[in-house]
Design a protein around this motif. Structure first.
Motif, PDB file in Angstrom:
ATOM      1  N   UNK A   6       0.820  -1.211   0.000  1.00 42.80           N
ATOM      2  CA  UNK A   6       0.000   0.000   0.000  1.00 42.80           C
ATOM      3  C   UNK A   6       0.853   1.260   0.000  1.00 42.80           C
ATOM      4  N   UNK A   7       2.031   1.198   0.594  1.00 42.17           N
ATOM      5  CA  UNK A   7       2.884   2.374   0.697  1.00 42.17           C
ATOM      6  C   UNK A   7       3.959   2.438  -0.387  1.00 42.17           C
ATOM      7  N   UNK A   8       4.075   1.398  -1.182  1.00 37.14           N
ATOM      8  CA  UNK A   8       5.151   1.318  -2.177  1.00 37.14           C
ATOM      9  C   UNK A   8       5.032   2.410  -3.237  1.00 37.14           C
ATOM     10  N   UNK A   9       6.136   3.097  -3.513  1.00 34.19           N
ATOM     11  CA  UNK A   9       6.140   4.093  -4.579  1.00 34.19           C
ATOM     12  C   UNK A   9       5.915   3.472  -5.960  1.00 34.19           C
ATOM     13  N   UNK A  10       6.306   2.225  -6.118  1.00 35.08           N
ATOM     14  CA  UNK A  10       6.160   1.522  -7.399  1.00 35.08           C
ATOM     15  C   UNK A  10       5.740   0.092  -7.108  1.00 35.08           C
ATOM     16  N   UNK A  11       4.629  -0.308  -7.647  1.00 37.16           N
ATOM     17  CA  UNK A  11       4.131  -1.671  -7.411  1.00 37.16           C
ATOM     18  C   UNK A  11       4.645  -2.573  -8.523  1.00 37.16           C
ATOM     19  N   UNK A  12       5.384  -3.608  -8.146  1.00 36.70           N
ATOM     20  CA  UNK A  12       5.983  -4.521  -9.127  1.00 36.70           C
ATOM     21  C   UNK A  12       5.450  -5.929  -8.904  1.00 36.70           C
ATOM     22  N   UNK A  37       8.402   6.444   6.614  1.00 34.75           N
ATOM     23  CA  UNK A  37       6.938   6.457   6.595  1.00 34.75           C
ATOM     24  C   UNK A  37       6.375   5.040   6.737  1.00 34.75           C
ATOM     25  N   UNK A  38       7.026   4.075   6.099  1.00 35.89           N
ATOM     26  CA  UNK A  38       6.608   2.684   6.222  1.00 35.89           C
ATOM     27  C   UNK A  38       6.746   2.215   7.671  1.00 35.89           C
ATOM     28  N   UNK A  39       7.854   2.555   8.302  1.00 38.38           N
ATOM     29  CA  UNK A  39       8.061   2.171   9.701  1.00 38.38           C
ATOM     30  C   UNK A  39       6.952   2.739  10.579  1.00 38.38           C
ATOM     31  N   UNK A  40       6.600   3.990  10.354  1.00 40.72           N
ATOM     32  CA  UNK A  40       5.543   4.621  11.147  1.00 40.72           C
ATOM     33  C   UNK A  40       4.196   3.949  10.896  1.00 40.72           C
ATOM     34  N   UNK A  41       3.921   3.588   9.658  1.00 41.79           N
ATOM     35  CA  UNK A  41       2.663   2.905   9.334  1.00 41.79           C
ATOM     36  C   UNK A  41       2.604   1.530  10.011  1.00 41.79           C
ATOM     37  N   UNK A  42       3.721   0.812  10.001  1.00 40.22           N
ATOM     38  CA  UNK A  42       3.763  -0.499  10.657  1.00 40.22           C
ATOM     39  C   UNK A  42       3.615  -0.365  12.165  1.00 40.22           C
ATOM     40  N   UNK A  43       4.256   0.655  12.742  1.00 38.53           N
ATOM     41  CA  UNK A  43       4.129   0.908  14.180  1.00 38.53           C
ATOM     42  C   UNK A  43       2.665   1.128  14.548  1.00 38.53           C
ATOM     43  N   UNK A  73      13.404   1.100  13.435  1.00 35.39           N
ATOM     44  CA  UNK A  73      14.499   1.847  12.824  1.00 35.39           C
ATOM     45  C   UNK A  73      14.872   1.208  11.495  1.00 35.39           C
ATOM     46  N   UNK A  74      13.989   1.283  10.510  1.00 34.48           N
ATOM     47  CA  UNK A  74      14.250   0.657   9.219  1.00 34.48           C
ATOM     48  C   UNK A  74      15.085   1.550   8.305  1.00 34.48           C
ATOM     49  N   UNK A  75      14.993   2.848   8.464  1.00 31.52           N
ATOM     50  CA  UNK A  75      15.732   3.765   7.600  1.00 31.52           C
ATOM     51  C   UNK A  75      17.231   3.647   7.764  1.00 31.52           C
ATOM     52  N   UNK A  76      17.675   3.307   8.948  1.00 33.25           N
ATOM     53  CA  UNK A  76      19.100   3.213   9.238  1.00 33.25           C
ATOM     54  C   UNK A  76      19.635   1.786   9.130  1.00 33.25           C
ATOM     55  N   UNK A  77      18.761   0.812   9.129  1.00 36.05           N
ATOM     56  CA  UNK A  77      19.190  -0.579   9.184  1.00 36.05           C
ATOM     57  C   UNK A  77      19.585  -1.115   7.815  1.00 36.05           C
ATOM     58  N   UNK A  78      20.806  -1.590   7.691  1.00 29.95           N
ATOM     59  CA  UNK A  78      21.252  -2.187   6.430  1.00 29.95           C
ATOM     60  C   UNK A  78      20.751  -3.622   6.301  1.00 29.95           C
ATOM     61  N   UNK A  79      20.223  -4.183   7.394  1.00 25.88           N
ATOM     62  CA  UNK A  79      19.725  -5.553   7.372  1.00 25.88           C
ATOM     63  C   UNK A  79      18.330  -5.660   6.761  1.00 25.88           C
ATOM     64  N   UNK A  80      17.624  -4.552   6.655  1.00 26.63           N
ATOM     65  CA  UNK A  80      16.267  -4.546   6.116  1.00 26.63           C
ATOM     66  C   UNK A  80      16.338  -4.215   4.633  1.00 26.63           C
ATOM     67  N   UNK A  81      16.315  -5.266   3.819  1.00 27.38           N
ATOM     68  CA  UNK A  81      16.452  -5.117   2.371  1.00 27.38           C
ATOM     69  C   UNK A  81      15.202  -5.589   1.645  1.00 27.38           C
ATOM     70  N   UNK A  82      14.576  -6.632   2.170  1.00 22.98           N
ATOM     71  CA  UNK A  82      13.435  -7.249   1.496  1.00 22.98           C
ATOM     72  C   UNK A  82      12.169  -7.148   2.357  1.00 22.98           C
ATOM     73  N   UNK A  83      11.044  -7.460   1.734  1.00 27.04           N
ATOM     74  CA  UNK A  83       9.783  -7.493   2.471  1.00 27.04           C
ATOM     75  C   UNK A  83       9.849  -8.556   3.568  1.00 27.04           C
ATOM     76  N   UNK A  84      10.533  -9.645   3.309  1.00 27.31           N
ATOM     77  CA  UNK A  84      10.719 -10.677   4.320  1.00 27.31           C
ATOM     78  C   UNK A  84      11.491 -10.166   5.522  1.00 27.31           C
ATOM     79  N   UNK A  85      12.489  -9.321   5.276  1.00 25.12           N
ATOM     80  CA  UNK A  85      13.251  -8.714   6.374  1.00 25.12           C
ATOM     81  C   UNK A  85      12.347  -7.838   7.241  1.00 25.12           C
ATOM     82  N   UNK A  86      11.440  -7.105   6.595  1.00 20.31           N
ATOM     83  CA  UNK A  86      10.508  -6.255   7.336  1.00 20.31           C
ATOM     84  C   UNK A  86       9.597  -7.123   8.199  1.00 20.31           C
TER      85      UNK A  86
END
Length: 76
Positions: free
Chosen positions: A11-17, A39-45, A54-67
């Motif tokens: 729902x928040x994705x700038x581009x739906x693929x 913004x995604x982090x705030x929506x999930x919260x 803290x998804x904006x700073x985390x290099x470990x969060x790359x995929x939807x699965x990571x989220x």
């Protein structure tokens, strides 16, 4: 819960693929930038009643699965 996380990401994705799955990359596939990740982090919260993520700073969060994993960890 994973399906709900993917729905929020989509729902928040700038581009739906296509369909969002564990391997869908936030930046490369969905074109999230740093601001949109915050913004995604705030929506999930809000959606899951979580403390700040803290998804904006985390290099470990790359995929939807990571989220989904991050949300699962914070909820535990």
């Amino acid at each position: 819960m994973t399906t709900e996380v993917y729905a929020v990401i989509g729902a928040m994705a700038p581009h739906r693929a296509g369909e969002i799955g564990a391997a869908t990359r936030l930046r490369d596939d969905l074109r999230y930038d740093s601001l949109r990740l915050i913004e995604l982090a705030m929506a999930l919260e809000k959606h899951f009643g979580l403390p700040p993520l803290d998804m904006g700073e985390s290099v470990d969060v790359v995929t939807a699965g990571d989220v989904a994993d991050l949300v699962r960890q914070v909820r535990a």
